[in-house]
Structure formats: structure tokens, C-alpha cells
Design a protein around this motif. Structure first.
Motif, PDB file in Angstrom:
ATOM      1  N   ALA A 207      34.082  38.763  44.684  1.00  0.00           N
ATOM      2  CA  ALA A 207      34.716  38.901  43.064  1.00  0.00           C
ATOM      3  C   ALA A 207      35.346  40.302  42.952  1.00  0.00           C
ATOM      4  O   ALA A 207      36.300  40.061  42.377  1.00  0.00           O
ATOM      5  N   TYR A 208      34.921  41.254  43.337  1.00  0.00           N
ATOM      6  CA  TYR A 208      35.554  42.565  43.237  1.00  0.00           C
ATOM      7  C   TYR A 208      37.086  42.727  44.298  1.00  0.00           C
ATOM      8  O   TYR A 208      37.881  43.162  43.676  1.00  0.00           O
TER       9      TYR A 208
ATOM     10  N   THR B 277      38.943  40.291  44.548  1.00  0.00           N
ATOM     11  CA  THR B 277      39.929  39.391  44.034  1.00  0.00           C
ATOM     12  C   THR B 277      40.461  40.340  42.670  1.00  0.00           C
ATOM     13  O   THR B 277      41.611  40.067  42.298  1.00  0.00           O
ATOM     14  N   ILE B 278      39.704  41.144  42.061  1.00  0.00           N
ATOM     15  CA  ILE B 278      40.233  41.970  41.109  1.00  0.00           C
ATOM     16  C   ILE B 278      41.187  43.187  41.419  1.00  0.00           C
ATOM     17  O   ILE B 278      42.135  43.132  40.727  1.00  0.00           O
ATOM     18  N   PHE B 279      40.997  43.480  42.628  1.00  0.00           N
ATOM     19  CA  PHE B 279      41.824  44.750  43.249  1.00  0.00           C
ATOM     20  C   PHE B 279      42.891  44.248  44.250  1.00  0.00           C
ATOM     21  O   PHE B 279      43.644  45.063  44.601  1.00  0.00           O
TER      22      PHE B 279
ATOM     23  N   ASN C  85      46.947  39.834  43.515  1.00  0.00           N
ATOM     24  CA  ASN C  85      46.747  39.527  42.346  1.00  0.00           C
ATOM     25  C   ASN C  85      47.418  40.943  41.359  1.00  0.00           C
ATOM     26  O   ASN C  85      47.401  40.689  40.180  1.00  0.00           O
ATOM     27  N   ASN C  86      47.447  41.906  41.863  1.00  0.00           N
ATOM     28  CA  ASN C  86      48.031  43.044  41.243  1.00  0.00           C
ATOM     29  C   ASN C  86      49.473  43.460  41.528  1.00  0.00           C
ATOM     30  O   ASN C  86      49.974  44.350  40.897  1.00  0.00           O
TER      31      ASN C  86
ATOM     32  N   TRP D  35      46.352  51.086  35.493  1.00  0.00           N
ATOM     33  CA  TRP D  35      45.242  50.586  35.261  1.00  0.00           C
ATOM     34  C   TRP D  35      44.430  51.436  34.295  1.00  0.00           C
ATOM     35  O   TRP D  35      43.884  50.985  33.253  1.00  0.00           O
TER      36      TRP D  35
ATOM     37  N   LYS E  63      38.521  46.575  33.815  1.00  0.00           N
ATOM     38  CA  LYS E  63      38.548  45.672  34.977  1.00  0.00           C
ATOM     39  C   LYS E  63      37.416  44.847  35.025  1.00  0.00           C
ATOM     40  O   LYS E  63      37.237  43.764  35.689  1.00  0.00           O
ATOM     41  N   GLY E  64      36.209  45.130  34.324  1.00  0.00           N
ATOM     42  CA  GLY E  64      35.219  43.888  34.044  1.00  0.00           C
ATOM     43  C   GLY E  64      33.779  44.656  34.930  1.00  0.00           C
ATOM     44  O   GLY E  64      32.905  43.909  35.355  1.00  0.00           O
ATOM     45  N   ILE E  65      34.051  45.896  35.716  1.00  0.00           N
ATOM     46  CA  ILE E  65      33.119  46.434  36.651  1.00  0.00           C
ATOM     47  C   ILE E  65      32.094  47.199  35.742  1.00  0.00           C
ATOM     48  O   ILE E  65      32.687  48.254  35.164  1.00  0.00           O
TER      49      ILE E  65
END
Length: 123
Positions: A58-59, A61-63, A67-68, A80, A120-122
Motif C-alpha cells: 500500500a505504501y 503505491t503511494i511513493f 504515481n508521482n 510533498w 500522504k495518509g500515513i
């Protein structure tokens, strides 16, 4: 790590009761000459991001760069942080750094990283 792992596996149970080895982690690297004197906060962020990407899909894909638009290097972390500020995270830190870190050599600390990770939702 491989040599130590092989040695411990070959050791008899009488000599080695328990051993723990850390997992392999690829850390995103920075040039020390480039960020000498101001980049320690970004290196800390990179180590945390690297560990998160390794241990959690999951993390990852965030970083992930797909995606970025870029690997999570200094400029991406700076972006960020500014995005987090624009979303309302850490208004005091934003004021203190005059609302801009992208493209600068301003030092960052735990409050900026907390804002970025929260954005970032962490947790």
C-alpha cells in the motif's frame, strides 16, 4: 548479510540458540556532496520512505515513481511538503519556512516530515 546468514545457519544449535537478521532494504540515495550541511532531514525521509515501500504494498503505491512522476528524492519530498502545507497541514511550519522549500536548501525537521506523511495518509 548473506555470509552472516550462511554462517548462522551452519552453526550448531548448541552454539547458536537464536539469531535475528534484518531484512534487506534498498535505500534511496542522495549525493552527500550535493546536500552537505542541509540534507539530513531529506535523507531521513528517504530512509523511511524506502522502508515503507519495501514492507508495504500500500505504501509502495503511494511513493512509487509511476504515481508521482519521479522517484521520492529531495525535490519530490520538498514538493510533498508544500502540498501538505497547501492542504492545511502544519501552518506554523509553513509560516516559519515562508511557505517554500521546493528548490531551496532550507533545513527541514520532524514537523515537516510529519505533515508530509500525514498528508500522504500515513499515520
Amino acid at each position: 548479510m548473506y555470509a552472516l546468514q550462511n554462517f548462522l545457519q551452519a552453526a550448531s544449535a548448541a552454539t547458536t540458540l537464536k539469531a535475528r537478521l534484518s531484512t534487506e532494504t534498498l535505500h534511496i540515495r542522495h549525493s552527500v556532496r550535493f546536500d552537505l550541511g542541509w540534507g539530513c532531514g531529506y535523507r531521513n525521509a528517504s530512509m523511511v520512505i524506502s522502508a515503507l515501500m519495501l514492507h508495504s504494498p500500500a505504501y509502495r503505491t503511494i511513493f512509487d515513481s509511476s504515481n508521482n512522476g519521479a522517484d521520492p528524492g529531495i525535490r519530490r519530498v520538498q514538493g510533498w511538503i508544500e502540498e501538505a502545507w497547501a492542504a492545511g497541514f502544519d501552518p506554523d511550519g509553513r509560516r516559519q519556512l515562508k511557505g517554500k522549500v521546493l528548490g531551496t536548501r532550507k533545513w527541514i525537521g520532524t514537523s515537516e516530515l510529519y505533515a508530509m506523511f500525514s498528508y500522504k495518509g500515513i499515520p
